[in-house]
Design an enzyme around this catalytic site. Structure first.
Site, mmCIF file in Angstrom:
data_model
loop_
_atom_site.group_PDB
_atom_site.id
_atom_site.type_symbol
_atom_site.label_atom_id
_atom_site.label_comp_id
_atom_site.label_asym_id
_atom_site.label_seq_id
_atom_site.Cartn_x
_atom_site.Cartn_y
_atom_site.Cartn_z
ATOM 1 N N SER A 126 0.808 -1.224 0.000
ATOM 2 C CA SER A 126 0.000 0.000 0.000
ATOM 3 C C SER A 126 0.841 1.273 0.000
ATOM 4 O O SER A 126 0.341 2.345 -0.338
ATOM 5 C CB SER A 126 -0.959 0.010 1.194
ATOM 6 O OG SER A 126 -0.249 0.109 2.412
ATOM 7 N N LYS A 163 0.385 4.559 7.011
ATOM 8 C CA LYS A 163 -0.270 5.400 6.009
ATOM 9 C C LYS A 163 0.161 6.859 6.180
ATOM 10 O O LYS A 163 0.718 7.240 7.200
ATOM 11 C CB LYS A 163 -1.802 5.312 6.149
ATOM 12 C CG LYS A 163 -2.403 3.945 5.864
ATOM 13 C CD LYS A 163 -2.313 3.561 4.406
ATOM 14 C CE LYS A 163 -3.022 2.235 4.124
ATOM 15 N NZ LYS A 163 -2.295 1.081 4.678
#
Length: 210
Positions: A126, A163
């Site tokens: 990701s 993230k």
């Protein structure tokens, strides 16, 4: 670390001052500060003592900075204990709880700025667009003081994720660095078990650093 020759009494005095100053202030002294403290006539005299210590292997002089002094004596006895590698994390427990630690890597925490507190193994792709790849060890500085745009380590229930942070009021958006992944949206009014564990400060992958 063994020295070529033992230090003279004056050299030991200089070394002891360097060590005390660094322990007290967190940084080495300048030549002027050494001269003032130890009664040398000029900073040049302090420089000569530093060069003598460097020749004996007691210090390293780093060029280009007035505080470029690194202590080397007994460095072999001061090896870092290493950084804990975090594995599966249970909800409601501190991320550094003993049961979450899978092992320890002998990595100097001070190699990272700010200092790293633990390592986290990256799972998935990701964040691949900024070079954080599956299997990497992510170095993390433990803090809850984070800013928009930083790459953070967050915990939602028992899931830990890496993230990029965006916060708008009570809503947090955790953005991936991969177009295939949608943002994770967290409403702080509704989600009780959300924790920010720290910021990413580096990666370990075949001696490559983020």
């Amino acid at each position: 670390m063994s020295l070529v020759k033992p230090l003279t009494a004056r050299q030991q005095e200089v070394y002891n001052f360097l060590k005390h100053y660094i322990e007290t202030t967190g940084m080495p002294p300048t030549r002027a500060e050494i001269s003032r403290e130890l009664g040398f006539r000029s900073p040049n005299a302090a420089e000569e003592h530093l060069k003598a210590l460097a020749r004996k292997g007691a210090v390293e002089i780093l060029a280009g900075t007035s505080r470029g002094i690194r202590l080397l004596l007994d460095a072999a006895n001061d090896e870092p204990e290493g950084l804990p590698l975090i594995g599966q994390v249970a909800a409601g427990e501190p991320i550094l709880a003993e049961q979450h630690i899978e092992g320890t890597y002998r990595v100097d925490p001070d190699m990272f700025k700010p200092q790293a507190d633990f390592l986290l193994k990256v799972n998935g792709q990701s964040m691949k667009n900024i070079g954080i790849l599956d299997g990497d060890l992510l170095a993390v500085h433990s803090t809850k003081d984070v800013r928009n745009g930083q790459v953070i380590v967050a915990r939602i229930e028992d899931e830990v994720t890496v993230k990029r942070l965006e916060r708008k009021g009570d809503v947090i958006y955790l953005h991936a660095e991969n177009e295939e992944f949608a943002p994770i949206v967290v409403n702080l009014r509704e989600q009780e078990r959300f924790e920010i564990e720290g910021i990413a400060v580096g990666i370990i992958r075949n001696n490559a650093w983020m």
